[in-house]
Design a protein around this motif. Structure first.
Motif, short mmCIF file in Angstrom:
data_model
loop_
_atom_site.label_atom_id
_atom_site.label_comp_id
_atom_site.label_asym_id
_atom_site.label_seq_id
_atom_site.Cartn_x
_atom_site.Cartn_y
_atom_site.Cartn_z
N LEU A 198 -5.60 34.72 2.20
CA LEU A 198 -5.75 35.58 1.04
C LEU A 198 -4.37 36.11 0.69
O LEU A 198 -3.80 36.95 1.40
CB LEU A 198 -6.71 36.73 1.33
CG LEU A 198 -8.13 36.28 1.72
CD1 LEU A 198 -8.38 36.53 3.20
CD2 LEU A 198 -9.18 37.00 0.88
N ASP A 199 -3.80 35.58 -0.39
CA ASP A 199 -2.43 35.90 -0.79
C ASP A 199 -2.47 36.74 -2.06
O ASP A 199 -2.40 36.23 -3.17
CB ASP A 199 -1.65 34.61 -1.02
CG ASP A 199 -0.18 34.86 -1.33
OD1 ASP A 199 0.28 36.01 -1.19
OD2 ASP A 199 0.50 33.89 -1.72
N VAL A 237 -15.78 38.35 -1.99
CA VAL A 237 -14.69 37.64 -2.65
C VAL A 237 -15.19 36.29 -3.15
O VAL A 237 -15.72 35.49 -2.36
CB VAL A 237 -13.51 37.44 -1.69
CG1 VAL A 237 -12.37 36.70 -2.39
CG2 VAL A 237 -13.01 38.79 -1.16
N ALA A 262 -11.41 32.63 -6.24
CA ALA A 262 -10.48 33.69 -6.59
C ALA A 262 -9.03 33.20 -6.50
O ALA A 262 -8.67 32.46 -5.58
CB ALA A 262 -10.69 34.89 -5.66
N GLU A 263 -8.19 33.63 -7.45
CA GLU A 263 -6.78 33.27 -7.43
C GLU A 263 -6.12 33.86 -6.19
O GLU A 263 -6.29 35.04 -5.88
CB GLU A 263 -6.10 33.77 -8.69
CG GLU A 263 -4.65 33.35 -8.81
CD GLU A 263 -4.01 33.78 -10.12
OE1 GLU A 263 -2.78 33.58 -10.26
OE2 GLU A 263 -4.73 34.31 -10.99
N GLY A 264 -5.39 33.03 -5.48
CA GLY A 264 -4.72 33.48 -4.26
C GLY A 264 -5.50 33.20 -2.99
O GLY A 264 -4.97 33.40 -1.89
N LEU A 265 -6.72 32.72 -3.11
CA LEU A 265 -7.52 32.37 -1.94
C LEU A 265 -7.42 30.86 -1.70
O LEU A 265 -7.62 30.07 -2.62
CB LEU A 265 -8.98 32.78 -2.13
CG LEU A 265 -9.91 32.60 -0.92
CD1 LEU A 265 -11.00 33.67 -0.91
CD2 LEU A 265 -10.56 31.22 -0.89
N SER A 266 -7.10 30.48 -0.47
CA SER A 266 -7.01 29.07 -0.14
C SER A 266 -7.43 28.87 1.31
O SER A 266 -7.47 29.82 2.10
CB SER A 266 -5.58 28.55 -0.34
OG SER A 266 -4.67 29.23 0.52
N THR A 318 -4.62 40.88 1.22
CA THR A 318 -3.64 39.95 1.77
C THR A 318 -3.86 39.81 3.27
O THR A 318 -4.00 40.81 3.99
CB THR A 318 -2.21 40.45 1.52
OG1 THR A 318 -2.00 40.59 0.10
CG2 THR A 318 -1.18 39.46 2.07
N VAL A 333 -5.07 38.43 -3.22
CA VAL A 333 -6.32 38.19 -3.95
C VAL A 333 -6.81 39.51 -4.56
O VAL A 333 -6.98 40.51 -3.86
CB VAL A 333 -7.39 37.61 -3.01
CG1 VAL A 333 -8.73 37.53 -3.73
CG2 VAL A 333 -6.97 36.24 -2.51
N ARG A 334 -7.01 39.50 -5.85
CA ARG A 334 -7.42 40.71 -6.56
C ARG A 334 -8.92 40.68 -6.82
O ARG A 334 -9.44 39.73 -7.40
CB ARG A 334 -6.65 40.80 -7.88
CG ARG A 334 -6.91 42.08 -8.69
CD ARG A 334 -6.01 42.12 -9.92
NE ARG A 334 -4.61 42.31 -9.54
CZ ARG A 334 -4.02 43.49 -9.41
NH1 ARG A 334 -4.72 44.62 -9.61
NH2 ARG A 334 -2.75 43.58 -9.07
N VAL A 335 -9.60 41.72 -6.36
CA VAL A 335 -11.04 41.84 -6.62
C VAL A 335 -11.32 43.24 -7.15
O VAL A 335 -10.67 44.21 -6.72
CB VAL A 335 -11.89 41.58 -5.35
CG1 VAL A 335 -11.72 40.16 -4.86
CG2 VAL A 335 -11.55 42.56 -4.26
#
Length: 390
Positions: A221-222, A193, A197-201, A159, A224-226
């Motif tokens: 990065l909100d 990353v 990725a979900e949550g990346l904008s 995050t 973001v799960r890696v």
């Protein structure tokens, strides 16, 4: 007036393969890059198709291992490729340099399994990378970054916000430095990353005075799960990886600066030969001839400096001081040469009918990116005189 093809610099290259490589790059630059540069920069269009072509041509992974899709080229050769690309369009040359920077962590500190899984696509599979170190509140003080990665089982949840990211919003992968431990440089870890990725904008691109075709944006990065398998290097090793990457990246910026300066000199020379005043070409006047001579000398000195640093790197010897010197000198030279090119063209130089006004606007950012030139002076002084006393 359209951009001119860059001068055919007489290069000392170590192998026939390297000479063939430069010929290929010049052909691509003159056919696919230079003719579109002015229009696309004015419109702010990112030339993704050019990067796809460069990838297919084997030009996005030149200094890396051929076993993973790279080109096995020494930095001495790779940097001269960057110079040729930047002379045709800085957005392209700088973009290749940033992609190389973004690939550095995995190529040098990734496990064998990580490299086998990811590098072929990064180096020759059409992917484009971005390097995420800077943040809104931490630029030169990069070790103060606040983006945090928290362990959650076999994953990390990241995050934070990264700032001034070249290729932000268009990159396929982001090499992200995030805090996994305490304060300071030893608490930072590197992660690879995915761009989707979900949550990346990405925020809207910054509105810049130059390099309008190269998107620069904040990356958010909100949560973001890696997976841990995308952690690069050991926990807490990220800042050391980031600084090592920047040593090499600064050589890329130096080479791009000399390419831009060479393009400005080429334009000034052509104009001075054609423009007539008082019944003769203005290239006949001593004041202008001395100015051209100074421009050419700064370019040659910068080229020699970045190549000397590259040869140290290729020999496995320390080169951080020389990389800082090359970045400092070459980018200052590019600013001076492009400004002088505008002066030589006079009023025409101040118009968008000729490319030198764009070159001058583009040169400025090279004194800022990958460590401002004030930071380069600090780096050089530390190598010479040791750390500052408190």
């Amino acid at each position: 007036m359209p951009d001119r093809a860059p001068q055919q610099v007489d290069r000392l290259l170590p192998t026939d393969e390297a000479r063939d490589l430069i010929s290929l790059v010049r052909d691509i630059a003159q056919r696919e890059i230079a003719p579109r540069a002015a229009e696309e920069e004015d419109a702010g269009r990112f030339p993704r198709d050019v990067f796809t072509l460069l990838s297919r041509s084997g030009l996005l992974g030149l200094p890396y291992d051929a076993d993973y899709g790279g080109g096995d080229q020494p930095y001495e050769v790779y940097l001269q490729v960057l110079e040729e690309l930047a002379a045709a369009r800085l957005t392209v040359g700088l973009g290749v340099s940033v992609h190389t920077l973004a690939s550095y962590a995995l190529a040098t500190h990734g496990t064998k399994e990580q490299r086998a899984e990811h590098l072929p696509a990064m180096l020759g599979g059409g992917l484009l990378g971005a390097y995420c170190l800077s943040e809104p509140a931490s630029g030169s003080d990069a070790a103060a970054l606040r983006t945090r990665a928290v362990r959650d089982g076999d994953d990390w949840v990241i995050t934070g916000t990264k700032a001034w990211i070249t290729h932000g919003g268009v990159a396929d992968f982001y090499t992200v430095m995030a805090r996994t431990g305490g304060e300071g440089p030893r608490g930072i870890t590197a992660f690879l990353v995915p761009g989707g990725a979900e949550g990346l904008s990405a925020a809207a691109p910054e509105r810049k005075m130059g390099m309008k075709g190269s998107p620069t944006a904040q990356v958010h990065l909100d949560g973001v799960r890696v997976p841990d398998a995308r952690r690069v290097g050991e926990e807490g090793q990220g800042f050391a990886i980031a600084l090592a990457a920047l040593d090499s990246g600064r050589l890329g910026i130096a080479a791009c600066a000399i390419g831009l300066a060479q393009a400005a000199l080429d334009e000034a020379l052509a104009y001075a030969a054609e423009r007539r005043q008082f019944g003769r070409p203005i290239a006949d006047f001593q004041g202008l001839r001395f100015l051209l001579a100074d421009m050419a000398t700064q370019i040659e000195a910068g080229r020699a400096l970045y190549l000397a640093a590259a040869r140290l790197r290729d020999a496995g010897r320390p080169f951080a001081r020389q990389a800082a010197m090359a970045k400092l000198h070459c980018t200052d030279a590019a600013m001076k040469v492009t400004t002088d090119a505008v002066q030589i063209l006079g009023g025409y130089g101040y118009t968008a009918d000729f490319p030198v006004e764009r070159y001058m606007r583009e040169a400025k950012v090279l004194q800022i990116v990958e460590g401002t030139n004030q930071i380069q002076r600090m780096v050089i002084a530390r190598h010479l005189a040791g750390p500052e006393t408190r």
